[in-house]
Design a protein around this motif. Sequence first.
Motif, PDB file in Angstrom:
ATOM      1  N   PRO A 144      25.092  38.739  27.001  1.00  0.00           N
ATOM      2  CA  PRO A 144      23.638  38.725  26.830  1.00  0.00           C
ATOM      3  C   PRO A 144      23.103  40.114  26.461  1.00  0.00           C
ATOM      4  O   PRO A 144      23.431  41.111  27.105  1.00  0.00           O
ATOM      5  N   GLY A 145      22.278  40.166  25.428  1.00  0.00           N
ATOM      6  CA  GLY A 145      21.683  41.421  24.980  1.00  0.00           C
ATOM      7  C   GLY A 145      22.569  42.219  24.038  1.00  0.00           C
ATOM      8  O   GLY A 145      22.123  43.216  23.455  1.00  0.00           O
ATOM      9  N   ILE A 146      23.842  41.807  23.895  1.00  0.00           N
ATOM     10  CA  ILE A 146      24.754  42.531  23.007  1.00  0.00           C
ATOM     11  C   ILE A 146      25.220  41.639  21.860  1.00  0.00           C
ATOM     12  O   ILE A 146      25.265  42.045  20.711  1.00  0.00           O
ATOM     13  N   GLY A 147      25.571  40.386  22.207  1.00  0.00           N
ATOM     14  CA  GLY A 147      26.037  39.453  21.188  1.00  0.00           C
ATOM     15  C   GLY A 147      27.542  39.248  21.266  1.00  0.00           C
ATOM     16  O   GLY A 147      28.179  39.542  22.280  1.00  0.00           O
ATOM     17  N   PRO A 148      28.168  38.740  20.179  1.00  0.00           N
ATOM     18  CA  PRO A 148      29.610  38.488  20.169  1.00  0.00           C
ATOM     19  C   PRO A 148      30.406  39.769  20.414  1.00  0.00           C
ATOM     20  O   PRO A 148      30.033  40.847  19.949  1.00  0.00           O
ATOM     21  N   ILE A 149      31.509  39.645  21.176  1.00  0.00           N
ATOM     22  CA  ILE A 149      32.340  40.808  21.489  1.00  0.00           C
ATOM     23  C   ILE A 149      33.805  40.500  21.174  1.00  0.00           C
ATOM     24  O   ILE A 149      34.195  39.348  20.994  1.00  0.00           O
ATOM     25  N   ASP A 150      34.615  41.545  21.136  1.00  0.00           N
ATOM     26  CA  ASP A 150      36.052  41.401  20.898  1.00  0.00           C
ATOM     27  C   ASP A 150      36.746  41.040  22.202  1.00  0.00           C
ATOM     28  O   ASP A 150      36.434  41.591  23.264  1.00  0.00           O
ATOM     29  N   LYS A 151      37.713  40.113  22.130  1.00  0.00           N
ATOM     30  CA  LYS A 151      38.393  39.673  23.357  1.00  0.00           C
ATOM     31  C   LYS A 151      39.201  40.797  24.011  1.00  0.00           C
ATOM     32  O   LYS A 151      39.484  40.744  25.207  1.00  0.00           O
ATOM     33  N   ASP A 152      39.572  41.821  23.246  1.00  0.00           N
ATOM     34  CA  ASP A 152      40.319  42.945  23.825  1.00  0.00           C
ATOM     35  C   ASP A 152      39.464  43.784  24.766  1.00  0.00           C
ATOM     36  O   ASP A 152      39.991  44.580  25.550  1.00  0.00           O
ATOM     37  N   ASP A 153      38.129  43.626  24.674  1.00  0.00           N
ATOM     38  CA  ASP A 153      37.228  44.389  25.542  1.00  0.00           C
ATOM     39  C   ASP A 153      36.921  43.661  26.850  1.00  0.00           C
ATOM     40  O   ASP A 153      36.099  44.117  27.639  1.00  0.00           O
ATOM     41  N   ILE A 154      37.585  42.544  27.072  1.00  0.00           N
ATOM     42  CA  ILE A 154      37.295  41.736  28.258  1.00  0.00           C
ATOM     43  C   ILE A 154      38.296  42.048  29.370  1.00  0.00           C
ATOM     44  O   ILE A 154      39.505  42.087  29.147  1.00  0.00           O
ATOM     45  N   VAL A 155      37.794  42.312  30.571  1.00  0.00           N
ATOM     46  CA  VAL A 155      38.634  42.494  31.761  1.00  0.00           C
ATOM     47  C   VAL A 155      38.154  41.521  32.830  1.00  0.00           C
ATOM     48  O   VAL A 155      37.078  40.926  32.715  1.00  0.00           O
ATOM     49  N   LYS A 156      38.927  41.362  33.877  1.00  0.00           N
ATOM     50  CA  LYS A 156      38.554  40.457  34.955  1.00  0.00           C
ATOM     51  C   LYS A 156      37.764  41.212  36.018  1.00  0.00           C
ATOM     52  O   LYS A 156      38.055  42.373  36.312  1.00  0.00           O
ATOM     53  N   GLY A 157      36.762  40.533  36.579  1.00  0.00           N
ATOM     54  CA  GLY A 157      35.928  41.157  37.598  1.00  0.00           C
ATOM     55  C   GLY A 157      35.674  40.223  38.763  1.00  0.00           C
ATOM     56  O   GLY A 157      35.558  39.018  38.583  1.00  0.00           O
ATOM     57  N   TYR A 158      35.620  40.801  39.962  1.00  0.00           N
ATOM     58  CA  TYR A 158      35.316  40.032  41.175  1.00  0.00           C
ATOM     59  C   TYR A 158      33.915  40.416  41.636  1.00  0.00           C
ATOM     60  O   TYR A 158      33.618  41.599  41.840  1.00  0.00           O
ATOM     61  N   GLU A 159      33.042  39.425  41.794  1.00  0.00           N
ATOM     62  CA  GLU A 159      31.643  39.692  42.145  1.00  0.00           C
ATOM     63  C   GLU A 159      31.497  39.923  43.642  1.00  0.00           C
ATOM     64  O   GLU A 159      31.693  39.015  44.446  1.00  0.00           O
ATOM     65  N   LEU A 160      31.181  41.168  44.017  1.00  0.00           N
ATOM     66  CA  LEU A 160      30.949  41.509  45.425  1.00  0.00           C
ATOM     67  C   LEU A 160      29.570  41.060  45.880  1.00  0.00           C
ATOM     68  O   LEU A 160      29.390  40.558  46.987  1.00  0.00           O
ATOM     69  N   SER A 161      28.600  41.251  45.015  1.00  0.00           N
ATOM     70  CA  SER A 161      27.229  40.822  45.272  1.00  0.00           C
ATOM     71  C   SER A 161      26.614  40.503  43.917  1.00  0.00           C
ATOM     72  O   SER A 161      27.243  40.716  42.877  1.00  0.00           O
ATOM     73  N   LYS A 162      25.372  40.028  43.920  1.00  0.00           N
ATOM     74  CA  LYS A 162      24.736  39.596  42.678  1.00  0.00           C
ATOM     75  C   LYS A 162      24.706  40.727  41.653  1.00  0.00           C
ATOM     76  O   LYS A 162      24.061  41.772  41.848  1.00  0.00           O
ATOM     77  N   ASN A 184      27.042  42.795  40.909  1.00  0.00           N
ATOM     78  CA  ASN A 184      27.901  43.933  41.257  1.00  0.00           C
ATOM     79  C   ASN A 184      29.356  43.480  41.266  1.00  0.00           C
ATOM     80  O   ASN A 184      29.759  42.667  42.103  1.00  0.00           O
ATOM     81  N   TYR A 185      30.158  44.014  40.318  1.00  0.00           N
ATOM     82  CA  TYR A 185      31.525  43.553  40.128  1.00  0.00           C
ATOM     83  C   TYR A 185      32.538  44.676  40.354  1.00  0.00           C
ATOM     84  O   TYR A 185      32.272  45.841  40.054  1.00  0.00           O
ATOM     85  N   VAL A 186      33.703  44.296  40.887  1.00  0.00           N
ATOM     86  CA  VAL A 186      34.867  45.181  40.914  1.00  0.00           C
ATOM     87  C   VAL A 186      35.746  44.762  39.748  1.00  0.00           C
ATOM     88  O   VAL A 186      36.159  43.594  39.666  1.00  0.00           O
ATOM     89  N   LEU A 187      36.046  45.697  38.832  1.00  0.00           N
ATOM     90  CA  LEU A 187      36.810  45.377  37.633  1.00  0.00           C
ATOM     91  C   LEU A 187      38.293  45.649  37.849  1.00  0.00           C
ATOM     92  O   LEU A 187      38.682  46.681  38.396  1.00  0.00           O
ATOM     93  N   LEU A 188      39.139  44.709  37.405  1.00  0.00           N
ATOM     94  CA  LEU A 188      40.589  44.843  37.513  1.00  0.00           C
ATOM     95  C   LEU A 188      41.220  44.569  36.156  1.00  0.00           C
ATOM     96  O   LEU A 188      40.833  43.618  35.469  1.00  0.00           O
ATOM     97  N   ASP A 189      42.189  45.423  35.766  1.00  0.00           N
ATOM     98  CA  ASP A 189      42.898  45.142  34.513  1.00  0.00           C
ATOM     99  C   ASP A 189      44.154  44.333  34.830  1.00  0.00           C
ATOM    100  O   ASP A 189      44.528  44.127  35.978  1.00  0.00           O
ATOM    101  N   GLU A 190      44.831  43.852  33.781  1.00  0.00           N
ATOM    102  CA  GLU A 190      45.981  42.971  33.957  1.00  0.00           C
ATOM    103  C   GLU A 190      47.118  43.630  34.733  1.00  0.00           C
ATOM    104  O   GLU A 190      47.809  42.980  35.510  1.00  0.00           O
ATOM    105  N   GLU A 191      47.328  44.921  34.524  1.00  0.00           N
ATOM    106  CA  GLU A 191      48.412  45.613  35.224  1.00  0.00           C
ATOM    107  C   GLU A 191      48.176  45.641  36.732  1.00  0.00           C
ATOM    108  O   GLU A 191      49.107  45.480  37.530  1.00  0.00           O
ATOM    109  N   GLU A 192      46.929  45.842  37.151  1.00  0.00           N
ATOM    110  CA  GLU A 192      46.605  45.856  38.577  1.00  0.00           C
ATOM    111  C   GLU A 192      46.812  44.481  39.208  1.00  0.00           C
ATOM    112  O   GLU A 192      47.271  44.369  40.358  1.00  0.00           O
ATOM    113  N   ILE A 193      46.503  43.441  38.452  1.00  0.00           N
ATOM    114  CA  ILE A 193      46.689  42.083  38.964  1.00  0.00           C
ATOM    115  C   ILE A 193      48.168  41.726  39.010  1.00  0.00           C
ATOM    116  O   ILE A 193      48.656  41.148  39.990  1.00  0.00           O
ATOM    117  N   GLU A 194      48.904  42.077  37.958  1.00  0.00           N
ATOM    118  CA  GLU A 194      50.337  41.780  37.899  1.00  0.00           C
ATOM    119  C   GLU A 194      51.110  42.483  39.009  1.00  0.00           C
ATOM    120  O   GLU A 194      52.113  41.972  39.501  1.00  0.00           O
TER     121      GLU A 194
END
Length: 285
Positions: free
Chosen positions: A52-70, A72-82
């Motif tokens: 929202p407010g930016i438009g279409p994005i590249d999938k390489d710019d996407i990371v996973k995030g866990y919502e702590l509060s409304k 407010n996200y903690v971001l994790l990359d694939e290596e941290e999850i693996e």
Amino acid sequence: MAARAYWKGQIRLALVSIPVEIYPATRSGASVSFRQIHEPSGKPVKYEKIVPGIGPIDKDDIVKGYELSKGNYVLLDEEEIEAVKLESKRTLELVQFVEASDIDILYYEKPYYVVPADELAEEAYIVLREALRRTKKVGLGQLALRGQEQLVGLRPCGRGLVLEMLRYADEVNKAASYFRDIPASKPDADLLDLAETLIDRKTGKFDASDFHNHYVDAIKRVIAKKAKAKGKRVLEDVEEPAGIREGSNVIDLMAALKASVDGKKKTATAAKKAPAKKAPAKKRA
């Protein structure tokens, strides 16, 4: 084509190891899936990743995030999850045995057939199967699979064994929060007797093939007709299942139960006593 094993390894009970393979016991054959189609062109609709407010994005710019509060996200990359994923072990150790009735039906998630991997494993496999059957117990263990640890239960099934994927405690909603407002009072004895009579009359052996998903059957008929209709609109009338319709009001429970029981008695009696129909008399000229 032979079914592909979902998992291969060994079941271990103390110092005994039994090589096995497990296969899915269910399939999703009762559902009908649809795709969204752009009607003017007849082509399938695809989804774009948009911020929202930016438009279409590249999938390489996407990371996973866990919502702590409304917001407010903690971001994790694939290596941290693996890094925290569990290694898929090839051993299922049975660490506890419980009464089959002790496991609430809410904890059962998905069944798998367990078969011996070769002839050498058959003897130990049969011993374990019969021991579980005679003791009426379920073997519990945790299976490391696809990076996560799954709680499982092992029980006898005919000539073989079934592995049930079980839910963890935090995956099941507590029933008390839903049932707390239901009175704990005992029902009237006469009402209970009538209800038990109806249940006894409708009791039989379970056979899943006796039941059909009428919605799926109707959708498949519509699809078949539509394919032959060359674009014309097709409607399918589906009868509402027999029983009490929405909006009906049962005022007197005792009267309704008695009518149900007596109705079945009268139907059966009438069928036995019904006289043969006479042929219609010929009209005079």
